[in-house]
Design a protein around this motif. Sequence first.
Motif, PDB file in Angstrom:
ATOM      1  N   ARG A   7       5.042 -41.815  18.672  1.00  0.00           N
ATOM      2  CA  ARG A   7       4.481 -43.422  18.009  1.00  0.00           C
ATOM      3  C   ARG A   7       5.848 -43.852  17.608  1.00  0.00           C
ATOM      4  O   ARG A   7       6.329 -45.149  17.967  1.00  0.00           O
ATOM      5  N   ARG A   8       6.672 -43.148  17.275  1.00  0.00           N
ATOM      6  CA  ARG A   8       8.449 -43.810  17.011  1.00  0.00           C
ATOM      7  C   ARG A   8       8.812 -43.854  18.146  1.00  0.00           C
ATOM      8  O   ARG A   8       9.842 -44.857  17.796  1.00  0.00           O
ATOM      9  N   ALA A   9       8.974 -43.008  19.561  1.00  0.00           N
ATOM     10  CA  ALA A   9       9.684 -44.237  20.819  1.00  0.00           C
ATOM     11  C   ALA A   9       8.427 -44.909  21.070  1.00  0.00           C
ATOM     12  O   ALA A   9       9.407 -45.962  21.340  1.00  0.00           O
ATOM     13  N   ASN A  10       7.097 -45.667  20.934  1.00  0.00           N
ATOM     14  CA  ASN A  10       6.646 -46.070  21.261  1.00  0.00           C
ATOM     15  C   ASN A  10       6.974 -47.540  20.432  1.00  0.00           C
ATOM     16  O   ASN A  10       7.117 -49.017  21.066  1.00  0.00           O
ATOM     17  N   ILE A  11       7.209 -47.336  19.258  1.00  0.00           N
ATOM     18  CA  ILE A  11       7.541 -48.408  18.382  1.00  0.00           C
ATOM     19  C   ILE A  11       8.912 -48.747  18.944  1.00  0.00           C
ATOM     20  O   ILE A  11      10.012 -50.417  19.197  1.00  0.00           O
ATOM     21  N   TYR A  12      10.499 -48.329  19.169  1.00  0.00           N
ATOM     22  CA  TYR A  12      11.259 -48.159  19.745  1.00  0.00           C
ATOM     23  C   TYR A  12      10.831 -48.874  21.306  1.00  0.00           C
ATOM     24  O   TYR A  12      12.096 -49.895  21.598  1.00  0.00           O
ATOM     25  N   ILE A  13      10.857 -48.420  21.309  1.00  0.00           N
ATOM     26  CA  ILE A  13      10.222 -48.873  23.098  1.00  0.00           C
ATOM     27  C   ILE A  13       9.789 -50.986  23.209  1.00  0.00           C
ATOM     28  O   ILE A  13      10.629 -51.603  23.588  1.00  0.00           O
ATOM     29  N   SER A  14       8.831 -50.761  22.086  1.00  0.00           N
ATOM     30  CA  SER A  14       8.506 -52.631  22.133  1.00  0.00           C
ATOM     31  C   SER A  14       9.501 -52.911  21.413  1.00  0.00           C
ATOM     32  O   SER A  14      10.072 -54.258  21.864  1.00  0.00           O
ATOM     33  N   ASN A  15      10.183 -52.729  20.715  1.00  0.00           N
ATOM     34  CA  ASN A  15      11.384 -53.951  19.905  1.00  0.00           C
ATOM     35  C   ASN A  15      12.119 -53.410  21.091  1.00  0.00           C
ATOM     36  O   ASN A  15      12.462 -54.977  21.376  1.00  0.00           O
ATOM     37  N   GLU A  16      13.000 -52.846  21.662  1.00  0.00           N
ATOM     38  CA  GLU A  16      13.976 -53.020  22.503  1.00  0.00           C
ATOM     39  C   GLU A  16      13.643 -54.007  23.908  1.00  0.00           C
ATOM     40  O   GLU A  16      14.375 -54.622  24.236  1.00  0.00           O
ATOM     41  N   ALA A  17      12.066 -53.467  23.927  1.00  0.00           N
ATOM     42  CA  ALA A  17      12.143 -54.397  24.807  1.00  0.00           C
ATOM     43  C   ALA A  17      12.170 -55.640  24.730  1.00  0.00           C
ATOM     44  O   ALA A  17      12.463 -57.278  25.213  1.00  0.00           O
ATOM     45  N   SER A  18      11.273 -56.091  23.577  1.00  0.00           N
ATOM     46  CA  SER A  18      11.475 -57.739  23.063  1.00  0.00           C
ATOM     47  C   SER A  18      12.783 -58.380  22.751  1.00  0.00           C
ATOM     48  O   SER A  18      13.119 -60.147  23.304  1.00  0.00           O
ATOM     49  N   GLY A  19      13.466 -57.023  22.777  1.00  0.00           N
ATOM     50  CA  GLY A  19      15.148 -57.648  22.387  1.00  0.00           C
ATOM     51  C   GLY A  19      15.833 -57.748  24.326  1.00  0.00           C
ATOM     52  O   GLY A  19      16.269 -59.145  23.728  1.00  0.00           O
ATOM     53  N   LEU A  20      15.419 -57.227  25.392  1.00  0.00           N
ATOM     54  CA  LEU A  20      16.197 -57.256  25.971  1.00  0.00           C
ATOM     55  C   LEU A  20      15.543 -58.500  26.941  1.00  0.00           C
ATOM     56  O   LEU A  20      15.991 -59.059  27.389  1.00  0.00           O
ATOM     57  N   LEU A  21      14.490 -59.045  26.304  1.00  0.00           N
ATOM     58  CA  LEU A  21      13.454 -60.506  26.753  1.00  0.00           C
ATOM     59  C   LEU A  21      14.081 -61.601  25.879  1.00  0.00           C
ATOM     60  O   LEU A  21      13.960 -63.425  26.752  1.00  0.00           O
ATOM     61  N   GLU A  22      14.513 -61.287  25.106  1.00  0.00           N
ATOM     62  CA  GLU A  22      15.837 -62.593  24.615  1.00  0.00           C
ATOM     63  C   GLU A  22      16.943 -62.200  25.032  1.00  0.00           C
ATOM     64  O   GLU A  22      17.800 -63.202  24.667  1.00  0.00           O
ATOM     65  N   ASN A  23      17.552 -61.573  25.764  1.00  0.00           N
ATOM     66  CA  ASN A  23      18.897 -61.520  25.888  1.00  0.00           C
ATOM     67  C   ASN A  23      18.681 -60.640  27.796  1.00  0.00           C
ATOM     68  O   ASN A  23      18.789 -60.344  28.562  1.00  0.00           O
ATOM     69  N   PRO A  24      18.655 -62.179  28.741  1.00  0.00           N
ATOM     70  CA  PRO A  24      18.498 -61.912  29.804  1.00  0.00           C
ATOM     71  C   PRO A  24      19.264 -61.384  30.670  1.00  0.00           C
ATOM     72  O   PRO A  24      19.428 -60.986  31.821  1.00  0.00           O
ATOM     73  N   SER A  25      20.892 -61.125  30.613  1.00  0.00           N
ATOM     74  CA  SER A  25      22.068 -60.847  30.672  1.00  0.00           C
ATOM     75  C   SER A  25      22.351 -59.379  30.932  1.00  0.00           C
ATOM     76  O   SER A  25      22.882 -59.291  31.198  1.00  0.00           O
ATOM     77  N   VAL A  26      21.734 -58.725  29.995  1.00  0.00           N
ATOM     78  CA  VAL A  26      21.699 -56.970  29.617  1.00  0.00           C
ATOM     79  C   VAL A  26      20.999 -56.462  30.969  1.00  0.00           C
ATOM     80  O   VAL A  26      19.709 -56.581  31.169  1.00  0.00           O
ATOM     81  N   ASP A  27      22.026 -56.159  31.396  1.00  0.00           N
ATOM     82  CA  ASP A  27      21.563 -54.987  32.588  1.00  0.00           C
ATOM     83  C   ASP A  27      19.874 -53.868  31.550  1.00  0.00           C
ATOM     84  O   ASP A  27      20.779 -52.842  31.066  1.00  0.00           O
ATOM     85  N   PRO A  28      19.166 -54.027  31.954  1.00  0.00           N
ATOM     86  CA  PRO A  28      17.721 -52.862  31.803  1.00  0.00           C
ATOM     87  C   PRO A  28      17.813 -51.810  32.036  1.00  0.00           C
ATOM     88  O   PRO A  28      16.212 -50.838  32.020  1.00  0.00           O
ATOM     89  N   ARG A  29      18.359 -51.357  33.498  1.00  0.00           N
ATOM     90  CA  ARG A  29      18.019 -50.456  34.406  1.00  0.00           C
ATOM     91  C   ARG A  29      18.216 -48.834  33.186  1.00  0.00           C
ATOM     92  O   ARG A  29      17.413 -47.906  33.471  1.00  0.00           O
ATOM     93  N   TRP A  30      18.952 -48.699  32.182  1.00  0.00           N
ATOM     94  CA  TRP A  30      19.143 -47.650  31.506  1.00  0.00           C
ATOM     95  C   TRP A  30      17.641 -47.739  31.188  1.00  0.00           C
ATOM     96  O   TRP A  30      17.608 -46.255  30.176  1.00  0.00           O
ATOM     97  N   PHE A  31      17.060 -48.910  29.938  1.00  0.00           N
ATOM     98  CA  PHE A  31      15.797 -49.120  29.949  1.00  0.00           C
ATOM     99  C   PHE A  31      14.301 -48.359  30.547  1.00  0.00           C
ATOM    100  O   PHE A  31      13.615 -46.854  29.638  1.00  0.00           O
ATOM    101  N   TYR A  32      14.556 -48.621  31.203  1.00  0.00           N
ATOM    102  CA  TYR A  32      13.562 -48.609  32.432  1.00  0.00           C
ATOM    103  C   TYR A  32      13.633 -46.692  32.629  1.00  0.00           C
ATOM    104  O   TYR A  32      12.556 -46.173  32.487  1.00  0.00           O
ATOM    105  N   LYS A  33      15.016 -46.063  32.976  1.00  0.00           N
ATOM    106  CA  LYS A  33      14.927 -44.268  32.764  1.00  0.00           C
ATOM    107  C   LYS A  33      14.219 -43.511  31.359  1.00  0.00           C
ATOM    108  O   LYS A  33      12.861 -42.802  31.655  1.00  0.00           O
TER     109      LYS A  33
END
Length: 202
Positions: free
Chosen positions: A104-130
């Motif tokens: 549950r903690r991991a998914n809360i982190y994923i949700s928050n991180e995805a939200s942050g990446l949506l607000e920062n389109p210049s950041v490469d999200p490939r590490w996040f996808y893994k």
Amino acid sequence: EGILQENADNRRNKLLQIRSNALSADYIYSSELSRINWITNAITVLAIVVPIITTFSLVLAKDTSYAILLNTFSFIFSGFLLCLSVLALIFRLEHKKELYLISRRANIYISNEASGLLENPSVDPRWFYKYVSDQDARDKENISNIREKRRQEAYRYSMKLLHPSDSGVVCSVCGSSPYIFKKGACQLCGNTPSITGEKNVK
């Protein structure tokens, strides 16, 4: 420029889907943790309260006609509590509770991180996808057998939080709002399809 725009749209859609999945998983884990906590707390309370009440009753009923009846009740209920404790061990409730808390903690982190990446389109999200891929595998192990009703509840929950300021958000399949729920035939959200039948085009 057209290719870049297409890649940006793909990135946004993928991150939105990841955030939606994480919100759904968070809901499911929270629901399962509530159920496990209720069961374990009930067993603990019964294991403490019932022997005290039974012992007190046996003392009061000593040398009376109720003593045998209370002894029988004590024996039966002790066996019942033992069975409950054994079942809790068999189903590894405490182990599941620990796994669910971590996930549950991991998914809360994923949700928050995805939200942050949506607000920062210049950041490469490939590490996040893994990272998301690894957590998805753990989620499949933990909650793959969840009832369809619970999954539908989780999807409606994720729709509300995915676009919290948009009261017009609707299910992408049946076009119904998660804010107005009437049990229906939609396999994705469990709602009744809207009259217009329009799909979400966001």
